[in-house]
Design an enzyme around this catalytic site. Structure first.
Site, short mmCIF file in Angstrom:
data_model
loop_
_atom_site.label_atom_id
_atom_site.label_comp_id
_atom_site.label_asym_id
_atom_site.label_seq_id
_atom_site.Cartn_x
_atom_site.Cartn_y
_atom_site.Cartn_z
N HIS A 39 0.82 -1.21 0.00
CA HIS A 39 0.00 0.00 0.00
C HIS A 39 0.86 1.26 0.00
O HIS A 39 2.03 1.24 0.37
CB HIS A 39 -0.96 0.01 1.19
CG HIS A 39 -0.24 0.06 2.52
ND1 HIS A 39 0.35 1.19 3.01
CD2 HIS A 39 -0.04 -0.90 3.44
CE1 HIS A 39 0.89 0.94 4.19
NE2 HIS A 39 0.68 -0.34 4.47
N GLY B 28 -0.83 -2.50 12.24
CA GLY B 28 -1.41 -3.80 11.93
C GLY B 28 -2.88 -3.67 11.60
O GLY B 28 -3.27 -3.50 10.46
N GLU C 130 -2.51 -7.22 7.50
CA GLU C 130 -1.16 -7.05 8.04
C GLU C 130 -1.02 -7.82 9.35
O GLU C 130 -2.02 -8.18 9.99
CB GLU C 130 -0.87 -5.56 8.24
CG GLU C 130 0.49 -5.22 8.86
CD GLU C 130 1.71 -5.70 8.06
OE1 GLU C 130 1.82 -6.91 7.79
OE2 GLU C 130 2.57 -4.86 7.75
#
Length: 194
Positions: free
Chosen positions: A14, A27, A85
């Site tokens: 990203h 995360g 993530e």
């Protein structure tokens, strides 16, 4: 760019977020791209121009899916929970420097995170994605975050998830997994291109 006779898996990290720019572990906190991150995500489209994919998958995070959309693949993007993530648990939002004050010698890929995931946990999710990628038997485009994609690359190669520590990914970078002489020879064709 020479295309392989075998399927290729394009990985896109990203674009920049406020936390990725400052080194905070991001995360499960769902924060947006910065304006610079949006601009870089749009440039990913140029690197993918002319390529076709049998599937386009994204982490459910807004930073990954917005990157997918700005790269021109939002309408085809399918969100997959396994692409999320690493869950940093108690270390969410902290920088490595802050963590090392509390826990000298800590290494994410070796030690994992209290109340979060260990490398083996992330590796199990990556293994499910690798199996799905091989089932597609075609080119796939994947949008996710740095640490997960690093573990995914390690597992693609048959390495332990901890070996994801050996790979680095910049924001809005593209990488390509593939095969050399046969489907039994997984390789990294290109890595961390910007």
């Amino acid at each position: 760019m020479q295309m392989s006779a075998f399927p290729e898996i394009y990985l896109v990290r990203h674009g920049e977020t406020e936390w990725s720019a400052s080194g905070k572990h991001t995360g499960l906190t769902d924060i947006p791209l910065t304006p610079a991150g949006e601009e870089a995500a749009g440039r990913v489209a140029e690197r993918l121009q002319g390529l076709s994919f049998q599937a386009v998958w994204s982490s459910p995070s807004q930073r990954a899916f917005k990157t997918c959309t700005l790269a021109g693949f939002g309408s085809a993007g399918v969100k997959k929970a396994d692409l999320a993530e690493w869950d940093y648990g108690a270390y969410e939002g902290l920088t490595t420097k802050q963590i090392l004050i509390e826990r000298p010698g800590w290494r994410l890929f070796r030690d994992g995170c209290p109340d979060g995931e260990a490398a083996e946990d992330v590796g199990a999710r990556a293994d499910r994605i690798v199996n799905e990628l091989r089932d597609v038997n075609g080119n796939v485009l994947v949008f996710s975050s740095s640490h997960f994609l690093r573990v995914l690359a390690a597992r693609w190669l048959g390495l332990p998830p901890q070996d994801g520590a050996l790979f680095v990914l910049d924001t809005a970078s593209t990488s390509v997994l593939g095969y050399e002489h046969s489907l039994g020879e997984p390789i990294i064709r290109r890595w961390n291109q910007r």
